[in-house]
Each structure stands twice: as structure tokens, then as C-alpha cells.
Design a protein around this motif. Sequence first.
Motif, PDB file in Angstrom:
ATOM      1  N   THR A  50     -28.684 -26.230 -57.520  1.00 65.08           N
ATOM      2  CA  THR A  50     -28.803 -25.320 -58.682  1.00 65.08           C
ATOM      3  C   THR A  50     -30.100 -24.651 -58.116  1.00 65.08           C
ATOM      4  O   THR A  50     -30.117 -22.989 -57.000  1.00 65.08           O
ATOM      5  CB  THR A  50     -29.169 -25.042 -59.719  1.00 65.08           C
ATOM      6  OG1 THR A  50     -28.030 -25.954 -59.976  1.00 65.08           O
ATOM      7  CG2 THR A  50     -29.495 -23.447 -60.508  1.00 65.08           C
ATOM      8  N   SER A 115     -28.983 -24.659 -65.190  1.00 69.90           N
ATOM      9  CA  SER A 115     -27.141 -25.022 -64.044  1.00 69.90           C
ATOM     10  C   SER A 115     -26.750 -24.234 -64.024  1.00 69.90           C
ATOM     11  O   SER A 115     -24.814 -24.097 -63.492  1.00 69.90           O
ATOM     12  CB  SER A 115     -27.007 -26.075 -63.594  1.00 69.90           C
ATOM     13  OG  SER A 115     -28.078 -26.764 -62.963  1.00 69.90           O
ATOM     14  N   PRO A 210     -23.085 -27.570 -57.646  1.00 75.98           N
ATOM     15  CA  PRO A 210     -23.080 -27.380 -58.614  1.00 75.98           C
ATOM     16  C   PRO A 210     -21.990 -28.323 -59.613  1.00 75.98           C
ATOM     17  O   PRO A 210     -21.750 -28.172 -60.462  1.00 75.98           O
ATOM     18  CB  PRO A 210     -23.571 -25.752 -58.798  1.00 75.98           C
ATOM     19  CG  PRO A 210     -24.520 -25.973 -56.913  1.00 75.98           C
ATOM     20  CD  PRO A 210     -23.416 -26.510 -56.142  1.00 75.98           C
TER      21      PRO A 210
END
Length: 326
Positions: A50, A115, A210
Motif C-alpha cells: 500500500t 489499506s 493489496p
Amino acid sequence: MTRAALERHQVWLYLASIALGWLLGRQSPALAAGLEGLHWPLLAALLFATFCQTPLRQWRQSLRNRRFLALAVIGNFVLLPLLVALLLPWVPQDPAIRLGVLLVLLVPCTDWFISFTHLGQGATEDAIAFAPLSLLLQLLLLPLYLSLFLGADARTGMDWGAALVQREMLLAFGGLILLPLLLAFLTERFAWRGHPPRKAALLGALAWLPVPLLALVVGLIAATQAPLLAQSGGILLGLVPVFVAFLLLAAALARLLGTIWHLPLAQTRVLAFSFGTRNSFVVLPLALALPPGMELAAAAIVLQSLVELLGMVLFLWWLPRWRHPS
């Protein structure tokens, strides 16, 4: 499949991962327990991927955004404790359950909300800027909050628990924020220095990570916590409406603050993810270290984390659809 398509369908991936994790935890508790050690490395990898998507210059600019930081502090450490006070009468009177609820709802998340912010079209750089300030304030304020909510009994309990709380929070911050942040800094500044195409290819590959990493994290949490929650029986079911109400009211509060103060939608989404996510797996070790008879405190924290997982899946679908009031 393109990366845009993967992110567009991420909600279903997370729901499937949570369901599979829950089934694994219920059917094979021993196997799930053996996977628990993967939680922190996976989360660190998720945050590294991230951070690599956020240029360093944006982090520095966010540190000067005093209005946003002030609203994040006021919301998390003034308004949300007031909301918890309003919800507390609906929490069972059992001291262990009430302590668990307070431990988890009074401390905002300092790691994976970043995130969620990134995947939910929030201002990731502002989330990163708020994380160290959030950690400092919760270290200072958690004992005070517990004393105010629970009285002198809580103060006695926190005398032996304060060092554990501080250690867990600092370890989590160092391992999940500072280390991935340093690695992201080194990657951005020095990876294949002098070869921009290779560097761009590396960052492009990291941009795929991610969503699958977050799916692994939420599935792992569901798997490892399912046995503990099952052991508590149905005594905690009355907490589900409390935790759901907290999530919805947290999102409404973020939307209200963003509208009143004319924040960009990306920053309003940061507030929503920050208000909705709690530091459950940092305070869980404290709950597990409580004296015998207080086991339900840990179970309450686990239940909140599972409700939060589902809530964040909803947020990832809902918050990107927010538009400025007409």
C-alpha cells in the motif's frame, strides 16, 4: 483480469475469504491456530504494498494538513468516546464483557485502516500522516478513558496492564507501520536506480498485491478467531447490534464532519475508515492476559473484529459511492 477489474470485484473476494476462513476455523481449530503466526507478516506485506502506491512527497504535504488532522483527532478521541458512552447501556452488565467492549472501541486502528483507505478511494497519504499521532494519543488516553468509564476498579487493573498495552501498540506500530514505510521509501528512492522502466514495472507489480493480501488477512483473522468465539456460546450475540450501530454511526459522523468542514471526499473517506476500524488485535493480548474469570473480554474483542471485517467490506462498496451534497 485487469487490476481495475480486481479492485472493482474486491468486495466479493473478501466475503468469500471470510466465509472460507470461518469454516476452516470451525472445522479445523488446530490448523487455524497454526496459521496465527502468519497474521502480522501478511499485514506488514499488505501495508508495504500500500505504501509503495503513495509518493513520498504526498506524505510530507499531508503532515501540514492541520484541519484534517484536527478533525481526525476530535472525532476519534472526543466524539467517538461520547458515542461509546451512549452505546454502553446496551452492553451486558458482565464486567469482562464491558471491559472488552471498552478496550476495543476506544482505540482507533493505526495500521490496516490505511489499506482499507487506499482500496476505498480515500486519501492514503492523510491516513499515513494520522497514524503516529493516533498511536501517541491512545497510549496516553486509554488508561484515562477506562478509569472514567469503569471507575477505580479499572485503574487498579490498568496498573499492571498499562505496560503490556504500550508494548503491544509500539511493537505493532514499529512492525506494521515504520518497517513497511522504510522499505517503501527505499523501494521508491533506490530500486533499480537509473532504470525508470524497471522501477515502474516493480511498482506496477506491487500495485496488484493489496487486494489479494487483504483477502488473505481477513480470511486468516476469521479462521484463527472462530474457535474462541464459538467457545463463548450465545452470550455475546447481544453485542452484535452494538457493534453494527457503532460502525454505522461512525460512518455518519465522518460524513457529517466532512460536510460541515467542506473536506474533499477522499479525506472524508479517511475519517470513515479511521472511525470504523479499531485496534482490536493490539488490545487483544491485554484481554488474554486478564485474570481468570475475565475470558469474555477477549471474546468480545474477537466478535468486534469479525463484525468490523464485514463492516469494512460494506465500507469498501459504500464509501466510493459517496458524492458531495448537492
